[in-house]
Design a protein around this motif. Structure first.
Motif, PDB file in Angstrom:
ATOM      1  N   ARG A  28      -9.535  -7.456   2.102  1.00  0.00           N
ATOM      2  CA  ARG A  28      -9.242  -8.461   1.079  1.00  0.00           C
ATOM      3  C   ARG A  28     -10.427  -8.561   0.120  1.00  0.00           C
ATOM      4  NH1 ARG A  28      -7.138 -14.291   2.692  1.00  0.00           N
ATOM      5  NH2 ARG A  28      -5.459 -12.941   3.356  1.00  0.00           N
ATOM      6  N   ALA A  29     -10.125  -8.567  -1.185  1.00  0.00           N
ATOM      7  CA  ALA A  29     -11.172  -8.669  -2.208  1.00  0.00           C
ATOM      8  C   ALA A  29     -10.972  -9.922  -3.055  1.00  0.00           C
ATOM      9  CB  ALA A  29     -11.164  -7.428  -3.098  1.00  0.00           C
ATOM     10  N   GLY A  30     -10.047 -10.772  -2.679  1.00  0.00           N
ATOM     11  CA  GLY A  30      -9.729 -11.972  -3.430  1.00  0.00           C
ATOM     12  C   GLY A  30      -8.233 -12.204  -3.365  1.00  0.00           C
ATOM     13  N   PRO A  31      -7.775 -13.274  -3.990  1.00  0.00           N
ATOM     14  CA  PRO A  31      -6.336 -13.560  -3.953  1.00  0.00           C
ATOM     15  C   PRO A  31      -5.523 -12.436  -4.591  1.00  0.00           C
ATOM     16  CG  PRO A  31      -7.564 -15.453  -4.777  1.00  0.00           C
ATOM     17  CD  PRO A  31      -8.526 -14.302  -4.686  1.00  0.00           C
ATOM     18  N   GLY A  32      -4.697 -11.779  -3.787  1.00  0.00           N
ATOM     19  CA  GLY A  32      -3.835 -10.711  -4.284  1.00  0.00           C
ATOM     20  C   GLY A  32      -4.562  -9.421  -4.595  1.00  0.00           C
ATOM     21  N   ARG A  33      -5.829  -9.318  -4.229  1.00  0.00           N
ATOM     22  CA  ARG A  33      -6.642  -8.130  -4.535  1.00  0.00           C
ATOM     23  C   ARG A  33      -7.170  -7.517  -3.245  1.00  0.00           C
ATOM     24  NH1 ARG A  33      -6.601  -6.793 -10.035  1.00  0.00           N
ATOM     25  NH2 ARG A  33      -6.062  -8.685 -11.128  1.00  0.00           N
ATOM     26  N   VAL A  34      -7.321  -6.202  -3.247  1.00  0.00           N
ATOM     27  CA  VAL A  34      -7.816  -5.505  -2.068  1.00  0.00           C
ATOM     28  C   VAL A  34      -8.792  -4.398  -2.459  1.00  0.00           C
ATOM     29  CG1 VAL A  34      -5.823  -5.933  -0.573  1.00  0.00           C
ATOM     30  CG2 VAL A  34      -5.810  -3.972  -2.086  1.00  0.00           C
ATOM     31  N   ASN A  35      -9.674  -4.085  -1.521  1.00  0.00           N
ATOM     32  CA  ASN A  35     -10.485  -2.870  -1.581  1.00  0.00           C
ATOM     33  C   ASN A  35      -9.838  -1.919  -0.588  1.00  0.00           C
ATOM     34  OD1 ASN A  35     -12.315  -4.076  -3.343  1.00  0.00           O
ATOM     35  ND2 ASN A  35     -13.599  -4.812  -1.676  1.00  0.00           N
ATOM     36  N   VAL A  36      -9.592  -0.690  -1.003  1.00  0.00           N
ATOM     37  CA  VAL A  36      -8.853   0.246  -0.163  1.00  0.00           C
ATOM     38  C   VAL A  36      -9.548   1.601  -0.140  1.00  0.00           C
ATOM     39  CG1 VAL A  36      -6.642   1.401   0.195  1.00  0.00           C
ATOM     40  CG2 VAL A  36      -6.695  -0.857  -0.841  1.00  0.00           C
ATOM     41  N   SER A  37      -9.713   2.129   1.066  1.00  0.00           N
ATOM     42  CA  SER A  37     -10.111   3.518   1.249  1.00  0.00           C
ATOM     43  C   SER A  37      -8.931   4.194   1.929  1.00  0.00           C
ATOM     44  CB  SER A  37     -11.335   3.615   2.161  1.00  0.00           C
ATOM     45  OG  SER A  37     -12.444   3.019   1.543  1.00  0.00           O
ATOM     46  N   LEU A  38      -8.458   5.308   1.334  1.00  0.00           N
ATOM     47  CA  LEU A  38      -7.302   5.967   1.935  1.00  0.00           C
ATOM     48  C   LEU A  38      -7.340   7.459   1.705  1.00  0.00           C
ATOM     49  CD1 LEU A  38      -4.675   6.549  -0.325  1.00  0.00           C
ATOM     50  CD2 LEU A  38      -5.059   4.120  -0.483  1.00  0.00           C
ATOM     51  N   VAL A  39      -6.613   8.158   2.567  1.00  0.00           N
ATOM     52  CA  VAL A  39      -6.449   9.601   2.444  1.00  0.00           C
ATOM     53  C   VAL A  39      -4.967   9.852   2.230  1.00  0.00           C
ATOM     54  CG1 VAL A  39      -6.674  11.828   3.589  1.00  0.00           C
ATOM     55  CG2 VAL A  39      -8.435  10.081   3.915  1.00  0.00           C
ATOM     56  N   LEU A  40      -4.628  10.501   1.107  1.00  0.00           N
ATOM     57  CA  LEU A  40      -3.246  10.888   0.830  1.00  0.00           C
ATOM     58  C   LEU A  40      -3.070  12.350   1.193  1.00  0.00           C
ATOM     59  CD1 LEU A  40      -2.589   9.184  -2.629  1.00  0.00           C
ATOM     60  CD2 LEU A  40      -1.806   8.449  -0.384  1.00  0.00           C
ATOM     61  N   THR A  41      -1.954  12.647   1.835  1.00  0.00           N
ATOM     62  CA  THR A  41      -1.667  14.004   2.274  1.00  0.00           C
ATOM     63  C   THR A  41      -0.297  14.418   1.758  1.00  0.00           C
ATOM     64  OG1 THR A  41      -2.947  13.589   4.269  1.00  0.00           O
ATOM     65  CG2 THR A  41      -1.489  15.477   4.293  1.00  0.00           C
ATOM     66  N   ARG A  42      -0.217  15.649   1.291  1.00  0.00           N
ATOM     67  CA  ARG A  42       1.064  16.192   0.826  1.00  0.00           C
ATOM     68  C   ARG A  42       1.904  16.572   2.043  1.00  0.00           C
ATOM     69  NH1 ARG A  42       1.893  18.745  -4.347  1.00  0.00           N
ATOM     70  NH2 ARG A  42      -0.353  19.014  -4.487  1.00  0.00           N
ATOM     71  N   SER A  43       3.143  16.111   2.075  1.00  0.00           N
ATOM     72  CA  SER A  43       4.059  16.420   3.188  1.00  0.00           C
ATOM     73  C   SER A  43       4.296  17.917   3.287  1.00  0.00           C
ATOM     74  CB  SER A  43       5.405  15.725   2.993  1.00  0.00           C
ATOM     75  OG  SER A  43       5.232  14.330   3.021  1.00  0.00           O
ATOM     76  N   GLY A  44       4.357  18.378   4.495  1.00  0.00           N
ATOM     77  CA  GLY A  44       4.625  19.782   4.727  1.00  0.00           C
ATOM     78  C   GLY A  44       3.425  20.669   4.502  1.00  0.00           C
ATOM     79  N   GLY A  45       2.256  20.060   4.225  1.00  0.00           N
ATOM     80  CA  GLY A  45       1.077  20.881   3.967  1.00  0.00           C
ATOM     81  C   GLY A  45       0.186  20.797   5.093  1.00  0.00           C
TER      82      GLY A  45
ATOM     83  N   GLU B 169      -9.739  16.904  -0.525  1.00  0.00           N
ATOM     84  CA  GLU B 169     -10.135  17.392   0.803  1.00  0.00           C
ATOM     85  C   GLU B 169      -9.195  18.535   1.139  1.00  0.00           C
ATOM     86  OE1 GLU B 169     -10.191  14.153   3.603  1.00  0.00           O
ATOM     87  OE2 GLU B 169     -12.114  13.477   2.852  1.00  0.00           O
ATOM     88  N   GLY B 170      -9.526  19.710   0.690  1.00  0.00           N
ATOM     89  CA  GLY B 170      -8.644  20.858   0.867  1.00  0.00           C
ATOM     90  C   GLY B 170      -7.545  20.826  -0.189  1.00  0.00           C
ATOM     91  N   SER B 171      -6.509  21.604   0.031  1.00  0.00           N
ATOM     92  CA  SER B 171      -5.438  21.686  -0.972  1.00  0.00           C
ATOM     93  C   SER B 171      -4.313  20.689  -0.716  1.00  0.00           C
ATOM     94  CB  SER B 171      -4.866  23.102  -0.993  1.00  0.00           C
ATOM     95  OG  SER B 171      -4.290  23.402   0.273  1.00  0.00           O
ATOM     96  N   THR B 172      -4.321  20.029   0.445  1.00  0.00           N
ATOM     97  CA  THR B 172      -3.199  19.141   0.756  1.00  0.00           C
ATOM     98  C   THR B 172      -3.594  17.683   0.941  1.00  0.00           C
ATOM     99  OG1 THR B 172      -3.418  19.583   3.125  1.00  0.00           O
ATOM    100  CG2 THR B 172      -1.895  20.986   1.865  1.00  0.00           C
ATOM    101  N   SER B 173      -4.875  17.347   0.788  1.00  0.00           N
ATOM    102  CA  SER B 173      -5.316  15.961   0.980  1.00  0.00           C
ATOM    103  C   SER B 173      -6.301  15.547  -0.100  1.00  0.00           C
ATOM    104  CB  SER B 173      -5.990  15.778   2.342  1.00  0.00           C
ATOM    105  OG  SER B 173      -5.077  15.977   3.373  1.00  0.00           O
ATOM    106  N   VAL B 174      -6.346  14.238  -0.337  1.00  0.00           N
ATOM    107  CA  VAL B 174      -7.316  13.678  -1.278  1.00  0.00           C
ATOM    108  C   VAL B 174      -7.754  12.318  -0.748  1.00  0.00           C
ATOM    109  CG1 VAL B 174      -5.526  12.648  -2.756  1.00  0.00           C
ATOM    110  CG2 VAL B 174      -7.767  13.136  -3.712  1.00  0.00           C
ATOM    111  N   ARG B 175      -9.059  12.050  -0.820  1.00  0.00           N
ATOM    112  CA  ARG B 175      -9.630  10.772  -0.378  1.00  0.00           C
ATOM    113  C   ARG B 175      -9.827   9.890  -1.618  1.00  0.00           C
ATOM    114  NH1 ARG B 175     -11.958   9.047   4.160  1.00  0.00           N
ATOM    115  NH2 ARG B 175     -11.913  11.153   5.023  1.00  0.00           N
ATOM    116  N   LEU B 176      -9.349   8.643  -1.534  1.00  0.00           N
ATOM    117  CA  LEU B 176      -9.413   7.717  -2.658  1.00  0.00           C
ATOM    118  C   LEU B 176     -10.105   6.429  -2.251  1.00  0.00           C
ATOM    119  CD1 LEU B 176      -5.704   8.059  -3.817  1.00  0.00           C
ATOM    120  CD2 LEU B 176      -7.680   9.240  -4.750  1.00  0.00           C
ATOM    121  N   ARG B 177     -10.724   5.766  -3.226  1.00  0.00           N
ATOM    122  CA  ARG B 177     -11.332   4.443  -3.017  1.00  0.00           C
ATOM    123  C   ARG B 177     -10.960   3.570  -4.209  1.00  0.00           C
ATOM    124  NH1 ARG B 177     -13.143   0.485   0.298  1.00  0.00           N
ATOM    125  NH2 ARG B 177     -14.613  -0.809  -0.805  1.00  0.00           N
ATOM    126  N   PHE B 178     -10.274   2.455  -3.939  1.00  0.00           N
ATOM    127  CA  PHE B 178      -9.940   1.459  -4.955  1.00  0.00           C
ATOM    128  C   PHE B 178     -10.738   0.200  -4.652  1.00  0.00           C
ATOM    129  CE2 PHE B 178      -6.179   4.126  -4.930  1.00  0.00           C
ATOM    130  CZ  PHE B 178      -5.823   4.195  -6.268  1.00  0.00           C
TER     131      PHE B 178
END
Length: 161
Positions: free
Chosen positions: A144-161, A105-114
């Motif tokens: 929660r996707a089970g014991p010790g497991r997760v489904n995750v949607s997240l956006v990672l952003t580079r600091s200072g960007g 998502e642009g040069s400083t962010s990325v959307r992820l799905r686990f």
């Protein structure tokens, strides 16, 4: 039933009525009040446990520097593509099989799905991304996707960007 009760001697009638009241009170206790009280005790124990977990998380959150450190690799990591960093680090941490979406998502962010990812490994990976590359989760949704497991949607952003 009324005729039968009236046919009893007064002393017997009093004894039958007393026993009936005792059985009624015992039934109310065993089938009504005791399960409710036991459930309340269990819920109180869960609240105490959740408060202890919250206190631990708050203590850990206080230890985390929210500004994020500078990337360890210096300028070299600052110019690397986020998609490349994500791809390489998920393979190193054995998380690549759980990564279902990696969308810039642009040069400083990325959307992820686990999906079905091990929670501990995922949190360790996120910490490593922050300390090694200055990436922070600007938005995250854990399910929660089970014991010790997760489904995750997240956006990672580079600091200072």
């Amino acid at each position: 039933m009324q005729d039968w009760l009236n046919s009893l001697e007064p002393r017997e009638r009093l004894m039958v009525i007393g026993c009936g009241i005792f059985v009624l009170v015992a039934a109310i206790w065993v089938f009504g009040l005791q399960p409710i009280l036991q459930q309340a005790d269990g819920l109180e124990a869960r609240v105490v446990d959740k408060r202890a977990q919250l206190a631990n998380l708050q203590e850990l959150a206080a230890q985390v520097d929210t500004s994020g450190p500078a990337p360890a690799g210096g300028a070299a990591t600052a110019t690397q593509s986020l998609v490349v960093i994500i791809d390489r680090t998920t393979r190193e941490k054995q998380l690549a099989g759980y990564l279902k979406r990696n969308q810039p998502e642009g040069s400083t962010s990325v959307r992820l799905r686990f999906e079905g990812a091990p929670f501990d490994a995922l949190v360790t990976w996120l910490g490593d991304l922050n300390s090694d590359y200055g990436l922070t989760a600007s938005n995250a949704n854990f399910d929660r996707a089970g014991p010790g497991r997760v489904n995750v949607s997240l956006v990672l952003t580079r600091s200072g960007g």
